[in-house]
Design a protein around this motif. Sequence first.
Motif, mmCIF file in Angstrom:
data_model
loop_
_atom_site.group_PDB
_atom_site.id
_atom_site.type_symbol
_atom_site.label_atom_id
_atom_site.label_comp_id
_atom_site.label_asym_id
_atom_site.label_seq_id
_atom_site.Cartn_x
_atom_site.Cartn_y
_atom_site.Cartn_z
ATOM 1 N N VAL A 11 -28.730 -34.646 -15.759
ATOM 2 C CA VAL A 11 -27.548 -35.475 -15.493
ATOM 3 C C VAL A 11 -27.797 -36.937 -15.893
ATOM 4 O O VAL A 11 -26.983 -37.553 -16.576
ATOM 5 C CB VAL A 11 -27.175 -35.391 -13.983
ATOM 6 C CG1 VAL A 11 -26.127 -36.424 -13.612
ATOM 7 C CG2 VAL A 11 -26.720 -33.988 -13.635
ATOM 8 N N LYS A 39 -27.701 -28.543 -23.591
ATOM 9 C CA LYS A 39 -26.605 -29.029 -22.732
ATOM 10 C C LYS A 39 -26.405 -30.537 -22.930
ATOM 11 O O LYS A 39 -25.274 -31.024 -22.952
ATOM 12 C CB LYS A 39 -26.935 -28.770 -21.257
ATOM 13 C CG LYS A 39 -26.640 -27.371 -20.806
ATOM 14 C CD LYS A 39 -26.607 -27.377 -19.284
ATOM 15 C CE LYS A 39 -26.774 -25.998 -18.712
ATOM 16 N NZ LYS A 39 -27.253 -26.017 -17.340
ATOM 17 N N GLY A 235 -25.384 -34.387 -7.505
ATOM 18 C CA GLY A 235 -26.130 -33.117 -7.459
ATOM 19 C C GLY A 235 -26.718 -32.977 -6.068
ATOM 20 O O GLY A 235 -27.454 -33.869 -5.611
ATOM 21 N N ARG A 271 -21.150 -30.537 -8.845
ATOM 22 C CA ARG A 271 -20.505 -30.341 -10.161
ATOM 23 C C ARG A 271 -21.356 -29.522 -11.117
ATOM 24 O O ARG A 271 -20.848 -28.709 -11.875
ATOM 25 C CB ARG A 271 -20.226 -31.695 -10.811
ATOM 26 C CG ARG A 271 -18.961 -32.335 -10.298
ATOM 27 C CD ARG A 271 -18.722 -33.657 -10.987
ATOM 28 N NE ARG A 271 -17.583 -34.315 -10.390
ATOM 29 C CZ ARG A 271 -16.331 -34.194 -10.832
ATOM 30 N NH1 ARG A 271 -16.074 -33.472 -11.896
ATOM 31 N NH2 ARG A 271 -15.352 -34.818 -10.212
ATOM 32 N N LYS A 272 -22.678 -29.775 -11.111
ATOM 33 C CA LYS A 272 -23.504 -29.126 -12.140
ATOM 34 C C LYS A 272 -23.587 -27.614 -11.969
ATOM 35 O O LYS A 272 -23.864 -26.909 -12.927
ATOM 36 C CB LYS A 272 -24.887 -29.766 -12.225
ATOM 37 C CG LYS A 272 -25.774 -29.657 -11.016
ATOM 38 C CD LYS A 272 -27.088 -30.399 -11.335
ATOM 39 C CE LYS A 272 -27.865 -30.705 -10.077
ATOM 40 N NZ LYS A 272 -28.991 -31.587 -10.334
ATOM 41 N N SER A 273 -23.330 -27.086 -10.754
ATOM 42 C CA SER A 273 -23.349 -25.622 -10.584
ATOM 43 C C SER A 273 -21.932 -25.064 -10.437
ATOM 44 O O SER A 273 -21.738 -23.865 -10.296
ATOM 45 C CB SER A 273 -24.185 -25.242 -9.364
ATOM 46 O OG SER A 273 -23.478 -25.565 -8.180
#
Length: 290
Positions: A11, A39, A235, A271-273
């Motif tokens: 991130v 990513k 996160g 958000r990341k998952s």
Amino acid sequence: MENLAVIGGGVMGRGIAYAAALSGHQVLLQDIQPNALEKATSFIEKEVKKSIERGRLQAVEAEECLSRIKFTTSIEEAGMQADLVIEAVLEQMELKVNIFKQLDDVCPNHTILATNTSTMSPTEIGAQTSRPEKCIAMHFFNPPHKMKLVEIVRGLDTSDETFNKAKQAALSMGKEVVEVNEFPGFVTSRMNCLIGNEAMNMLMEGVASAEDIDKAMKLGLNHPMGPLELADLVGLDTRLRNMEYLHATLGEKYRPCPLLAKYVKAGRLGRKSGMGFYNYEKNIIGVQKV
Ligand SMILES: NC(=O)c1ccc[n+]([C@@H]2O[C@H](COP(=O)([O-])OP(=O)(O)OC[C@H]3O[C@@H](n4cnc5c(N)ncnc54)[C@H](O)[C@@H]3O)[C@@H](O)[C@H]2O)c1
């Protein structure tokens, strides 16, 4: 300070790399996970595209910016020609110390080693290198290419020259800086983690819904984001590590909310998952209550 290396392409690392390339630096972004680099590439390309569409970047500038960022899984390659390295791996002391030791071996003598830690001691991170005077914390904010501040934290042995170079590097990226003396959580994380943790405790106690806690903080206290949506952006795994460090160093006030620990165990990382205090799955329109 032309050549930058960023270690960790998650991130923060990908955003720092993008911010640096936007301001004209050559950047090598390193991660041990090829997947993280893929990513990071698509994240940066998407951000560039958005900037062109919104008229913030000309197509030529965008192309030049992208051409300044290279990717690698090799820490040796990343460090070899760097004037400044910014480490943005997970918030774990042992890992950061280990990375700094490796960087100390592979980087030229003049290279400054900066950590993007949110809470931890740059003194401890730099102590096992042969250049503690060239170690410092440069704490960027999420998303790094948009947020204005870099908190610059001196370790015990950080020289004035290193501080000034780190400050110049941040200014060259269009950032504002604050100078902070080392203490766990610096200024921002110490304050922000406490607010977020209190919001999580309130949610757990049934004081109000996540939406209403966030709405109250935004509309009543003029925070630009609610503490729960901000934790989802950071996160939840990263936030839990921040809380654990602050709890260990600053005491009981910082005990991580059990709900935060439970969400991390369940793989709800924000958000990341795709799921945290809110649901971000693609098939759901807008942000919904979990
Ligand atoms: N997320 C935030 O909002 C935020 C804000 C400011 C500072 N920080 C700090 O920035 C750092 C990174 O946080 P993040 O949110 O980007 O984490 P993240 O989990 O998104 O990314 C960490 C990256 O480090 C990589 N990594 C792990 N071990 C590595 C190694 N040995 N060598 C190279 N890469 C390795 C991982 O593959 C991953 O891509 C942490 O210290 C965190 O506290 C985070």
